[in-house]
Motif scaffolding. Structure first.
Motif, PDB file in Angstrom:
ATOM      1  N   ASN A  37       8.335  11.939  11.723  1.00 57.25           N
ATOM      2  CA  ASN A  37       9.331  12.609  10.893  1.00 57.25           C
ATOM      3  C   ASN A  37       9.673  11.826   9.637  1.00 57.25           C
ATOM      4  N   GLN A  38       8.678  11.179   9.063  1.00 59.91           N
ATOM      5  CA  GLN A  38       8.940  10.420   7.851  1.00 59.91           C
ATOM      6  C   GLN A  38       7.634  10.253   7.082  1.00 59.91           C
ATOM      7  N   ALA A  39       7.774   9.907   5.817  1.00 55.61           N
ATOM      8  CA  ALA A  39       6.598   9.664   4.995  1.00 55.61           C
ATOM      9  C   ALA A  39       5.938   8.358   5.430  1.00 55.61           C
ATOM     10  N   PRO A  40       4.604   8.295   5.420  1.00 56.77           N
ATOM     11  CA  PRO A  40       3.926   7.046   5.770  1.00 56.77           C
ATOM     12  C   PRO A  40       4.308   5.934   4.790  1.00 56.77           C
ATOM     13  N   GLU A  41       4.477   4.749   5.301  1.00 55.02           N
ATOM     14  CA  GLU A  41       4.785   3.602   4.441  1.00 55.02           C
ATOM     15  C   GLU A  41       3.475   2.906   4.081  1.00 55.02           C
ATOM     16  N   ARG A  42       2.837   3.436   3.042  1.00 57.83           N
ATOM     17  CA  ARG A  42       1.544   2.894   2.609  1.00 57.83           C
ATOM     18  C   ARG A  42       1.586   2.607   1.121  1.00 57.83           C
ATOM     19  N   ASP A  43       1.186   1.390   0.767  1.00 58.33           N
ATOM     20  CA  ASP A  43       1.213   0.977  -0.633  1.00 58.33           C
ATOM     21  C   ASP A  43       0.226   1.761  -1.488  1.00 58.33           C
ATOM     22  N   ASP A  44      -0.831   2.298  -0.863  1.00 60.28           N
ATOM     23  CA  ASP A  44      -1.853   3.014  -1.629  1.00 60.28           C
ATOM     24  C   ASP A  44      -1.466   4.463  -1.908  1.00 60.28           C
ATOM     25  N   PHE A  45      -0.370   4.965  -1.319  1.00 57.57           N
ATOM     26  CA  PHE A  45       0.071   6.328  -1.569  1.00 57.57           C
ATOM     27  C   PHE A  45       1.026   6.332  -2.757  1.00 57.57           C
ATOM     28  N   VAL A  46       0.632   7.000  -3.826  1.00 55.87           N
ATOM     29  CA  VAL A  46       1.449   7.050  -5.035  1.00 55.87           C
ATOM     30  C   VAL A  46       2.673   7.930  -4.832  1.00 55.87           C
ATOM     31  N   VAL A  47       2.494   9.043  -4.097  1.00 56.82           N
ATOM     32  CA  VAL A  47       3.576  10.003  -3.869  1.00 56.82           C
ATOM     33  C   VAL A  47       4.069   9.857  -2.434  1.00 56.82           C
ATOM     34  N   SER A  48       5.366   9.660  -2.264  1.00 50.51           N
ATOM     35  CA  SER A  48       5.945   9.551  -0.930  1.00 50.51           C
ATOM     36  C   SER A  48       6.342  10.941  -0.445  1.00 50.51           C
TER      37      SER A  48
ATOM     38  N   LYS B 140       1.788  16.494   5.685  1.00 47.45           N
ATOM     39  CA  LYS B 140       0.589  15.894   6.270  1.00 47.45           C
ATOM     40  C   LYS B 140      -0.659  16.147   5.421  1.00 47.45           C
ATOM     41  N   GLN B 141      -0.842  17.395   4.979  1.00 50.64           N
ATOM     42  CA  GLN B 141      -2.055  17.712   4.225  1.00 50.64           C
ATOM     43  C   GLN B 141      -2.092  16.988   2.887  1.00 50.64           C
ATOM     44  N   LEU B 142      -0.955  16.896   2.204  1.00 50.34           N
ATOM     45  CA  LEU B 142      -0.915  16.163   0.937  1.00 50.34           C
ATOM     46  C   LEU B 142      -1.203  14.686   1.157  1.00 50.34           C
ATOM     47  N   ASN B 143      -0.726  14.146   2.258  1.00 47.94           N
ATOM     48  CA  ASN B 143      -1.001  12.736   2.552  1.00 47.94           C
ATOM     49  C   ASN B 143      -2.475  12.498   2.873  1.00 47.94           C
ATOM     50  N   PHE B 144      -3.124  13.467   3.502  1.00 55.30           N
ATOM     51  CA  PHE B 144      -4.561  13.308   3.744  1.00 55.30           C
ATOM     52  C   PHE B 144      -5.335  13.271   2.428  1.00 55.30           C
ATOM     53  N   LEU B 145      -4.894  14.045   1.441  1.00 58.36           N
ATOM     54  CA  LEU B 145      -5.552  13.973   0.135  1.00 58.36           C
ATOM     55  C   LEU B 145      -5.394  12.584  -0.467  1.00 58.36           C
ATOM     56  N   GLN B 146      -4.215  11.986  -0.318  1.00 56.26           N
ATOM     57  CA  GLN B 146      -4.008  10.630  -0.821  1.00 56.26           C
ATOM     58  C   GLN B 146      -4.844   9.620  -0.033  1.00 56.26           C
ATOM     59  N   HIS B 147      -4.971   9.838   1.259  1.00 55.64           N
ATOM     60  CA  HIS B 147      -5.792   8.966   2.098  1.00 55.64           C
ATOM     61  C   HIS B 147      -7.257   9.016   1.659  1.00 55.64           C
ATOM     62  N   ILE B 148      -7.741  10.223   1.394  1.00 57.08           N
ATOM     63  CA  ILE B 148      -9.128  10.373   0.949  1.00 57.08           C
ATOM     64  C   ILE B 148      -9.339   9.674  -0.390  1.00 57.08           C
TER      65      ILE B 148
ATOM     66  N   PHE C  13      -1.515  16.558  -6.719  1.00 56.74           N
ATOM     67  CA  PHE C  13      -2.691  17.070  -7.416  1.00 56.74           C
ATOM     68  C   PHE C  13      -2.805  16.460  -8.813  1.00 56.74           C
ATOM     69  N   LYS C  14      -1.709  16.108  -9.425  1.00 51.89           N
ATOM     70  CA  LYS C  14      -1.766  15.414 -10.714  1.00 51.89           C
ATOM     71  C   LYS C  14      -2.471  14.063 -10.561  1.00 51.89           C
ATOM     72  N   VAL C  15      -2.070  13.308  -9.541  1.00 50.13           N
ATOM     73  CA  VAL C  15      -2.723  12.022  -9.274  1.00 50.13           C
ATOM     74  C   VAL C  15      -4.206  12.225  -8.950  1.00 50.13           C
ATOM     75  N   LEU C  16      -4.466  13.220  -8.106  1.00 49.22           N
ATOM     76  CA  LEU C  16      -5.845  13.504  -7.707  1.00 49.22           C
ATOM     77  C   LEU C  16      -6.703  13.846  -8.918  1.00 49.22           C
TER      78      LEU C  16
ATOM     79  N   LEU D 129      14.639  10.976  -0.471  1.00 51.50           N
ATOM     80  CA  LEU D 129      14.869  10.605  -1.874  1.00 51.50           C
ATOM     81  C   LEU D 129      16.355  10.364  -2.132  1.00 51.50           C
ATOM     82  N   LEU D 130      17.200  11.258  -1.647  1.00 55.16           N
ATOM     83  CA  LEU D 130      18.648  11.101  -1.849  1.00 55.16           C
ATOM     84  C   LEU D 130      19.159   9.876  -1.121  1.00 55.16           C
ATOM     85  N   GLY D 131      18.594   9.570   0.032  1.00 57.93           N
ATOM     86  CA  GLY D 131      18.983   8.365   0.739  1.00 57.93           C
ATOM     87  C   GLY D 131      18.671   7.120  -0.049  1.00 57.93           C
ATOM     88  N   GLY D 132      17.480   7.138  -0.719  1.00 57.19           N
ATOM     89  CA  GLY D 132      17.103   6.001  -1.556  1.00 57.19           C
ATOM     90  C   GLY D 132      18.022   5.845  -2.736  1.00 57.19           C
TER      91      GLY D 132
END
Length: 473
Positions: free
Chosen positions: A260-271, A275-283, A311-314, A464-467
């Motif tokens: 229930n949270q965004a993956p904490e990965r330094d290589d992901f530009v978008v938090s 799931k599907q958007l994160n797989f695009l970042q993983h690829i 998709f902008k990053v991609l 985002l609001l929590g941050g």
């Protein structure tokens, strides 16, 4: 379905009365089939686990012997340990176990052509997915769609000694199997010795979150004489290893995001927790420079809250050169109500123009029986795509005589916030007749998809609001 698969599947209905569901049935076949083929090939297994020993048992002695055999094989190294690790018997009635052993024993599996026994196993997987329906689309993609994607992307290990094909959510291994089958067809099975060795054990990679589909994927590829590297784990929430890939083919799992949270990965530009958007970042991370990918994405991912950002990053890092809009019902009956697309991109150069093929408008909805998915549904797209796997064949809108093929510049795409779902130009006159009325389970599945997308967006907003609050304090 082959005759062998039909005989085995017929017995599945008997086992349903023993509390064994479709997935359990395929899993138990996997265990027994592996032991039978090891016996036929003269492979020595630990004492008390071989085929002759099990075949000679009956009654409760058979149940006990089978449970112990699974436990002992799960402790073995290599492929044995991978397939049998954590294996459990689902049989309570020894008569049913004895009957299944006899059914498998009736066939000389090693003597069968590779294609025949592989087709038998895949036929069982497909039947289980179709009958089980609910959630099956998460790990089972229609073979006709897979094969079309593979023909376009051409995963050819002959071009490089270090060529690797990957599916980071491989389910039962359909994409990896199809990639290998494509190579065998292209070469007529005649591979030079060093290439054959590499293809067998150093080419096909995957990861799967759930033990059962991983087990089935290993068996699926083993029956194709391939020893893949398929890890058990979470591709999104665990950092990737050093392996990088020339080709990625995948259908990211639909539906809920798992954690229930965004993956904490330094290589992901978008938090994001989508799931599907994160797989695009993983690829994007795991592709080699110059590597290419073909990925199934549902409609709601194309316009989800942070789709434009991803998709902008991609498109800045990759040439997203092609989008295929699949016909309605492509995933019937596995995941009803989900409309899908396939995106094709090559890492290393930014996107300047994206070609979209509308294979959905004015195409009657795919149904399981009366209008099944066929190769014809993708023939026009493949012709427009061209022979060059990175989308660099000469292209023109006139390549499609029914107006389905159109391109859009990166300026046009950025003006729509990189949301490719915005580009529709054909009027869809394909009405729903009485026979096409949406079933309740389709309506529910579609509603769940939309609600989950909304919940994902709310979770991202809350994070985002929590941050923001934390930074102010």
């Amino acid at each position: 379905m082959t005759d062998v698969a039909a005989r085995l599947w017929g017995f599945c209905h008997t086992l349903r009365h023993d509390g064994i569901d479709y997935g359990d049935f395929i899993e138990q076949i996997t265990y027994l089939l592996f032991v039978k083929m090891a016996d036929e090939r003269g492979i020595e297994l630990p004492e008390g686990t071989d085929w002759d020993y099990l075949r000679a048992r009956s009654g409760t002695d058979l149940i006990d012997a089978y449970i112990e055999a699974l436990r002992r094989l799960g402790r073995e190294p290599g492929m044995l340990g991978d397939i049998f690790g954590g294996a459990q018997s689902r049989f309570t009635n020894p008569v049913n176990l004895k009957k299944l052993i006899s059914l498998i024993d009736d066939t000389e599996w090693v003597a069968l052509d590779v294609d025949v026994k592989a087709a038998a196993f895949e036929g069982l997987l497909e039947k289980a997915a179709a009958e089980g329906k609910k959630g099956a689309g998460q790990y089972f993609t229609p073979r006709i769609l897979i094969q079309s994607m593979v023909r376009c992307i051409k995963p050819d290990p002959r071009v490089s000694r270090d060529f690797k094909v990957n599916d980071p959510a491989c389910g039962t291994g359909g994409f990896l199997v199809a990639a290998h089958e494509w190579l065998m067809q292209e070469t007529s099975g005649a591979l030079e010795r060093d290439l054959a060795r590499r293809v067998r054990s150093q080419t096909y990679y995957g990861q799967e979150l759930v033990a059962r589909p991983r087990r089935l994927a290993l068996m699926n590829l083993y029956l194709h004489q391939v020893e893949p590297h398929i890890a058990l784990g979470d591709s999104l929430y665990e950092p990737p290893n050093a392996d990088r890939f020339d080709v990625v083919l995948m259908n990211p799992p639909f539906g809920t995001r798992g954690a229930n949270q965004a993956p904490e990965r330094d290589d992901f530009v978008v938090s994001t927790s989508n799931k599907q958007l994160n797989f695009l970042q993983h690829i994007l991370t795991t592709l080699k420079a110059g590597g290419r990918a073909a990925v199934v994405v549902p409609d709601n991912v194309m316009f989800a809250g942070q789709a434009g950002e991803v998709f902008k990053v991609l498109m800045e890092d990759c040439d997203l050169h092609t989008v295929l809009r699949c016909p309605r019902g492509t995933f019937s009956p596995y995941t009803e109500g989900t409309q899908t697309n396939v995106i094709f991109f090559t890492k290393g150069t930014p996107t300047r123009r994206t070609w979209i093929y509308d294979g959905r408008s004015n195409v009657p909805k795919i149904t399981k029986k009366s209008r099944p998915l066929t190769e014809t549904h993708f023939r026009g797209f493949e012709s427009c795509y061209g022979a060059e796997p990175n989308g660099r064949s000469a292209r023109a809108e006139e390549d499609s005589d029914d107006g389905r093929w159109r391109s859009f510049t990166i300026d046009e795409i950025s003006a729509q916030d990189y949301k490719l779902e915005s580009f529709k130009w054909l009027r869809d006159d394909e009405g729903e007749d009485v026979g096409d009325l949406v079933e309740p389970d389709e309506l529910i599945a579609g509603a769940v998809q939309e609600l989950q997308s909304a919940l994902d967006d709310l979770a991202d907003l809350q994070e985002l609001l929590g941050g923001v609050s934390a930074s102010r304090s």
